[in-house]
Motif scaffolding. Structure first.
Motif, short mmCIF file in Angstrom:
data_model
loop_
_atom_site.label_atom_id
_atom_site.label_comp_id
_atom_site.label_asym_id
_atom_site.label_seq_id
_atom_site.Cartn_x
_atom_site.Cartn_y
_atom_site.Cartn_z
N THR A 46 -11.76 -14.27 7.65
CA THR A 46 -13.07 -13.33 7.44
C THR A 46 -12.53 -12.20 6.46
O THR A 46 -11.43 -12.12 5.78
N SER A 47 -13.66 -11.46 6.16
CA SER A 47 -13.37 -10.48 5.16
C SER A 47 -14.58 -9.15 5.27
O SER A 47 -15.50 -9.52 6.18
N LYS A 48 -14.37 -8.20 4.70
CA LYS A 48 -15.34 -7.39 4.50
C LYS A 48 -16.61 -8.09 3.51
O LYS A 48 -16.30 -8.87 2.94
N SER A 49 -17.53 -7.20 3.27
CA SER A 49 -18.65 -7.52 2.30
C SER A 49 -18.36 -7.14 0.94
O SER A 49 -19.25 -7.49 0.14
N PHE A 50 -17.59 -6.28 0.40
CA PHE A 50 -17.64 -5.81 -0.90
C PHE A 50 -16.71 -6.89 -1.88
O PHE A 50 -16.02 -7.71 -1.26
N THR A 51 -16.95 -7.14 -3.12
CA THR A 51 -16.55 -7.80 -3.96
C THR A 51 -14.98 -8.31 -3.83
O THR A 51 -14.62 -9.55 -3.61
N MET A 95 -7.27 -11.90 7.53
CA MET A 95 -8.09 -11.35 6.70
C MET A 95 -6.97 -10.40 6.02
O MET A 95 -6.04 -10.36 6.27
N TYR A 96 -7.68 -9.98 4.74
CA TYR A 96 -6.90 -8.87 3.87
C TYR A 96 -7.43 -7.61 4.27
O TYR A 96 -8.52 -7.38 4.35
N GLU A 97 -6.48 -6.77 4.87
CA GLU A 97 -7.13 -5.34 5.20
C GLU A 97 -6.26 -4.26 4.30
O GLU A 97 -5.08 -4.67 3.51
N TYR A 98 -6.63 -3.10 4.36
CA TYR A 98 -6.03 -1.93 3.57
C TYR A 98 -5.12 -1.16 4.31
O TYR A 98 -5.59 -0.59 5.22
N THR A 99 -4.14 -0.66 3.81
CA THR A 99 -3.23 0.10 4.75
C THR A 99 -3.75 1.63 5.17
O THR A 99 -3.64 1.91 6.26
N GLY A 100 -4.15 2.28 4.08
CA GLY A 100 -4.78 3.22 4.38
C GLY A 100 -5.97 3.45 5.27
O GLY A 100 -6.18 4.34 6.19
#
Length: 315
Positions: A46-51, A95-100
């Motif tokens: 899965t992922s979020k919807s931004f590019t 998915m790829y997530e962001y630490t912040g």
């Protein structure tokens, strides 16, 4: 707000994940996936919807395919919470997530950690109890920054936020800002930046506008500095110069793979498959690939596939 979008894979309160589409890329192992260590695995990405996150989600799915897995594509979830909950609950595997984002939004901390490694270690350790496993992070750090066009950079000579602060004191009329309304009011946005750097930009020198317009106005020089995201492809395409955050005020938003812990226990080879991909990701790569989508209008999945083949990760 909850969203259920027909035909798309969206998770939100009460909606759940709709059925995605199988990934059917004609790929084989390159430098990753040798021996097909994920053969027999059925994995949902899965992922979020931004590019940028769509591209990263595609990279992940393609890597798993090359390693022998059957991959269900459920990329494109609106907002941050949906993807997070899908991983946590096991509705998606990776998915790829962001630490912040994890540290501040999911784990409820107000003060970011300035050291990116310590930030990653903190979110990794905190998420053990949530059934979420963090793999090593990338150098890709999609955080806030101020940027200006090259003409203004040559005129004022600033390259760091400390120098912007000094300019705001020595020549207040030289500094004008274009920012989003959220950035204008967030503690990790304009108010916090001003406090950290000892700068005070008068309200009449700050214009709030939509993200896309900021890049255009900064490129035109209508405002001296525009709020940007450090991996945005428009930085390169519009020839903007990013000011270094020399006091490391802005939170670290390094991208890292997050895996449902039960999935990772069953398929630990996920790490050896995805880690080499993550290791190649940095802001320059992200800017280039994001620009291919946002500026040139290419498809995020195809952009990811082209890059992975060019890097020799898959064939």
């Amino acid at each position: 707000m909850a969203f259920c979008l027909a035909g798309l894979l969206v998770l939100a309160s009460g909606c759940g994940l709709t059925s995605g589409s199988p990934m059917v890329d004609d790929v084989s192992p390159g430098s990753i996936g040798q021996g097909e260590p994920l053969k027999g695995a059925d994995l949902t990405v899965t992922s979020k919807s931004f590019t940028e996150n769509l591209i990263l989600g595609a990279m992940m799915g393609i890597a798993f395919e090359a390693a022998g897995a059957q991959v269900l594509d459920r990329t494109g979830i609106q907002g941050s919470i949906g993807g997070r909950e899908a991983i946590r609950k096991g509705d998606a595997d990776a998915m790829y997530e962001y630490t912040g984002t994890a540290w501040i939004t999911y784990q409820g901390n107000s003060e970011p950690l300035t050291d990116p490694v310590k930030q990653w270690e903190a979110v990794r350790d905190a998420d053990v109890r949530n059934g979420v496993t963090w793999l090593p992070q990338s150098r890709l750090n999609n955080t806030y920054a101020l940027a200006m066009n090259r003409a203004n950079q040559e005129k004022y000579g600033t390259r760091t936020l400390s120098e912007v602060a000094e300019l705001s004191r020595s020549d207040p009329r030289a500094v004008s800002l274009c920012v989003e309304s959220e950035f204008a009011n967030r503690a990790d946005g304009l108010p916090g930046m001003e406090k950290a750097y000892g700068m005070k930009v008068p309200a009449n020198r700050v214009t709030q506008m939509d993200t896309g317009i900021i890049y255009t106005q900064a490129a035109k020089g209508s405002c001296t500095y525009g709020e940007v995201f450090t991996t945005d492809g428009r930085i390169k395409s519009m020839h903007l110069v990013v000011m270094a955050d020399d006091r490391k005020f802005f939170p670290n938003y390094n991208a890292a793979p997050v895996i449902n812990s039960k999935t990772f226990e069953k398929w630990p080879a996920i790490a050896e498959v995805i880690d080499p991909v993550t290791a190649k990701l940095d802001n320059a790569v992200a800017q280039e690939l994001n620009a291919r989508v946002d500026v040139a209008g290419e498809d995020p999945h195809q952009v990811a596939l082209d890059w992975m083949k060019a890097e020799g990760l898959v064939k």
